[in-house]
Design a protein around this motif. Structure first.
Motif, PDB file in Angstrom:
ATOM      1  N   VAL A  21     -25.595  -6.900 -19.167  1.00  0.00           N
ATOM      2  CA  VAL A  21     -24.258  -7.021 -18.614  1.00  0.00           C
ATOM      3  C   VAL A  21     -24.169  -8.367 -17.912  1.00  0.00           C
ATOM      4  CG1 VAL A  21     -22.501  -6.024 -17.104  1.00  0.00           C
ATOM      5  CG2 VAL A  21     -24.139  -4.521 -18.257  1.00  0.00           C
ATOM      6  N   LEU A  22     -23.202  -9.171 -18.328  1.00  0.00           N
ATOM      7  CA  LEU A  22     -22.936 -10.464 -17.701  1.00  0.00           C
ATOM      8  C   LEU A  22     -21.581 -10.390 -17.014  1.00  0.00           C
ATOM      9  CD1 LEU A  22     -23.967 -12.920 -20.569  1.00  0.00           C
ATOM     10  CD2 LEU A  22     -25.366 -12.081 -18.664  1.00  0.00           C
ATOM     11  N   MET A  23     -21.550 -10.832 -15.758  1.00  0.00           N
ATOM     12  CA  MET A  23     -20.300 -10.820 -14.993  1.00  0.00           C
ATOM     13  C   MET A  23     -19.793 -12.244 -14.816  1.00  0.00           C
ATOM     14  SD  MET A  23     -22.497  -8.269 -14.070  1.00  0.00           S
ATOM     15  CE  MET A  23     -23.531  -9.141 -12.937  1.00  0.00           C
ATOM     16  N   THR A  24     -18.479 -12.383 -14.788  1.00  0.00           N
ATOM     17  CA  THR A  24     -17.902 -13.694 -14.516  1.00  0.00           C
ATOM     18  C   THR A  24     -18.127 -14.045 -13.051  1.00  0.00           C
ATOM     19  OG1 THR A  24     -15.738 -12.743 -14.022  1.00  0.00           O
ATOM     20  CG2 THR A  24     -16.120 -13.492 -16.298  1.00  0.00           C
ATOM     21  N   LYS A  25     -18.149 -15.331 -12.765  1.00  0.00           N
ATOM     22  CA  LYS A  25     -18.318 -15.793 -11.385  1.00  0.00           C
ATOM     23  C   LYS A  25     -17.182 -15.249 -10.536  1.00  0.00           C
ATOM     24  CE  LYS A  25     -20.429 -18.770  -8.560  1.00  0.00           C
ATOM     25  NZ  LYS A  25     -21.834 -18.701  -8.243  1.00  0.00           N
ATOM     26  N   TYR A  26     -17.527 -14.724  -9.375  1.00  0.00           N
ATOM     27  CA  TYR A  26     -16.579 -14.106  -8.439  1.00  0.00           C
ATOM     28  C   TYR A  26     -15.851 -12.908  -9.036  1.00  0.00           C
ATOM     29  CZ  TYR A  26     -17.304 -18.763  -6.513  1.00  0.00           C
ATOM     30  OH  TYR A  26     -17.860 -19.940  -6.074  1.00  0.00           O
ATOM     31  N   ARG A  27     -16.340 -12.408 -10.157  1.00  0.00           N
ATOM     32  CA  ARG A  27     -15.727 -11.275 -10.878  1.00  0.00           C
ATOM     33  C   ARG A  27     -14.252 -11.529 -11.195  1.00  0.00           C
ATOM     34  NH1 ARG A  27     -19.267  -6.593 -11.418  1.00  0.00           N
ATOM     35  NH2 ARG A  27     -17.615  -5.911 -12.782  1.00  0.00           N
ATOM     36  N   HIS A  28     -13.895 -12.814 -11.394  1.00  0.00           N
ATOM     37  CA  HIS A  28     -12.522 -13.125 -11.806  1.00  0.00           C
ATOM     38  C   HIS A  28     -12.266 -12.508 -13.177  1.00  0.00           C
ATOM     39  CE1 HIS A  28     -11.454 -15.646  -8.502  1.00  0.00           C
ATOM     40  NE2 HIS A  28     -12.331 -16.610  -8.776  1.00  0.00           N
ATOM     41  N   LYS A  29     -11.083 -11.971 -13.355  1.00  0.00           N
ATOM     42  CA  LYS A  29     -10.698 -11.302 -14.609  1.00  0.00           C
ATOM     43  C   LYS A  29     -10.132 -12.353 -15.577  1.00  0.00           C
ATOM     44  CE  LYS A  29      -9.818  -6.941 -12.244  1.00  0.00           C
ATOM     45  NZ  LYS A  29     -11.027  -6.289 -12.629  1.00  0.00           N
ATOM     46  N   VAL A  30     -11.030 -13.148 -16.147  1.00  0.00           N
ATOM     47  CA  VAL A  30     -10.629 -14.284 -16.980  1.00  0.00           C
ATOM     48  C   VAL A  30     -10.963 -14.116 -18.459  1.00  0.00           C
ATOM     49  CG1 VAL A  30     -10.733 -15.940 -15.077  1.00  0.00           C
ATOM     50  CG2 VAL A  30     -12.777 -15.535 -16.473  1.00  0.00           C
ATOM     51  N   ILE A  31     -11.696 -13.068 -18.819  1.00  0.00           N
ATOM     52  CA  ILE A  31     -12.100 -12.904 -20.220  1.00  0.00           C
ATOM     53  C   ILE A  31     -10.940 -12.303 -21.008  1.00  0.00           C
ATOM     54  CG2 ILE A  31     -13.735 -11.878 -21.835  1.00  0.00           C
ATOM     55  CD1 ILE A  31     -15.762 -11.753 -19.530  1.00  0.00           C
ATOM     56  N   THR A  32     -10.442 -13.084 -21.941  1.00  0.00           N
ATOM     57  CA  THR A  32      -9.383 -12.644 -22.853  1.00  0.00           C
ATOM     58  C   THR A  32     -10.016 -12.300 -24.197  1.00  0.00           C
ATOM     59  OG1 THR A  32      -9.037 -14.885 -23.685  1.00  0.00           O
ATOM     60  CG2 THR A  32      -7.734 -14.225 -21.731  1.00  0.00           C
ATOM     61  N   SER A  33      -9.240 -11.783 -25.096  1.00  0.00           N
ATOM     62  CA  SER A  33      -9.750 -11.482 -26.441  1.00  0.00           C
ATOM     63  C   SER A  33     -10.266 -12.740 -27.128  1.00  0.00           C
ATOM     64  CB  SER A  33      -8.663 -10.837 -27.298  1.00  0.00           C
ATOM     65  OG  SER A  33      -8.350  -9.573 -26.793  1.00  0.00           O
ATOM     66  N   ASP A  34      -9.563 -13.859 -26.958  1.00  0.00           N
ATOM     67  CA  ASP A  34     -10.002 -15.123 -27.571  1.00  0.00           C
ATOM     68  C   ASP A  34     -11.332 -15.597 -26.977  1.00  0.00           C
ATOM     69  OD1 ASP A  34      -7.805 -15.214 -29.237  1.00  0.00           O
ATOM     70  OD2 ASP A  34      -6.674 -16.592 -27.957  1.00  0.00           O
ATOM     71  N   ILE A  35     -11.445 -15.524 -25.653  1.00  0.00           N
ATOM     72  CA  ILE A  35     -12.696 -15.927 -25.006  1.00  0.00           C
ATOM     73  C   ILE A  35     -13.824 -14.994 -25.434  1.00  0.00           C
ATOM     74  CG2 ILE A  35     -13.894 -16.025 -22.770  1.00  0.00           C
ATOM     75  CD1 ILE A  35     -11.314 -17.227 -21.593  1.00  0.00           C
ATOM     76  N   PHE A  36     -13.537 -13.703 -25.518  1.00  0.00           N
ATOM     77  CA  PHE A  36     -14.544 -12.743 -25.962  1.00  0.00           C
ATOM     78  C   PHE A  36     -15.005 -13.060 -27.383  1.00  0.00           C
ATOM     79  CE2 PHE A  36     -15.481  -8.668 -28.135  1.00  0.00           C
ATOM     80  CZ  PHE A  36     -16.670  -8.380 -27.486  1.00  0.00           C
ATOM     81  N   ASP A  37     -14.075 -13.338 -28.282  1.00  0.00           N
ATOM     82  CA  ASP A  37     -14.442 -13.676 -29.666  1.00  0.00           C
ATOM     83  C   ASP A  37     -15.326 -14.916 -29.710  1.00  0.00           C
ATOM     84  OD1 ASP A  37     -12.993 -11.501 -30.571  1.00  0.00           O
ATOM     85  OD2 ASP A  37     -11.245 -12.689 -31.175  1.00  0.00           O
ATOM     86  N   LYS A  38     -15.013 -15.901 -28.894  1.00  0.00           N
ATOM     87  CA  LYS A  38     -15.834 -17.121 -28.818  1.00  0.00           C
ATOM     88  C   LYS A  38     -17.226 -16.761 -28.295  1.00  0.00           C
ATOM     89  CE  LYS A  38     -16.592 -21.593 -28.833  1.00  0.00           C
ATOM     90  NZ  LYS A  38     -16.596 -22.364 -30.082  1.00  0.00           N
TER      91      LYS A  38
END
Length: 136
Positions: A21-38
């Motif tokens: 499990v990898l978390m974004t810095k500061y747990r910001h909700k920044v992962i979109t479908s496009d970022i996830f696909d990348k």
């Protein structure tokens, strides 16, 4: 004990799976479908280079779950650091405009991560299998 999807290398046979499990810095909700696909594309590329395999992956806006297989010759922490470094760099480059309001430094992932080993059988079954073995 039933043989699981065993793989082999020069002097070993293995089946080692990890739930990462990898978390974004500061747990910001920044992962979109496009970022996830990348990210998935990068993870597959990294795992191929490390002779591993992506088994399953999914995401929430502030973290990703990855089930992966990695050969025993590689330390899982080294792989995680390589994955986080390369994916952070590539995601920040491609999605700079989206991430700019959240991160003023060149970061994407939190320094921490969670990794849990996964076996093909529950621990109780493995324990019982070992108990049932007869000494030579």
């Amino acid at each position: 004990m039933k043989k699981q999807n065993l793989k082999s290398q020069n002097h070993c046979v293995y089946n080692i799976n990890y739930h990462l499990v990898l978390m974004t810095k500061y747990r910001h909700k920044v992962i979109t479908s496009d970022i996830f696909d990348k990210f998935v594309s990068i993870a597959k590329e990294r795992l191929e280079a490390w002779e591993g395999e992506l088994v399953e992956v999914n995401f929430e806006p502030d973290h990703v779950h990855i089930l992966l297989e990695l050969p025993p010759k590689h330390a899982v922490s080294d792989f995680v650091n390589a994955l986080k470094t390369s994916s952070s760099r590539m995601i920040r480059k491609e999605y700079a405009a989206h991430l700019k309001p959240y991160y003023w430094k060149p970061v994407f992932w939190s320094k921490s991560f969670c990794v849990v080993s996964c076996s093909g059988a529950p621990l109780d079954i493995v324990k019982q299998y070992i108990k049932d073995q007869k000494g030579a």
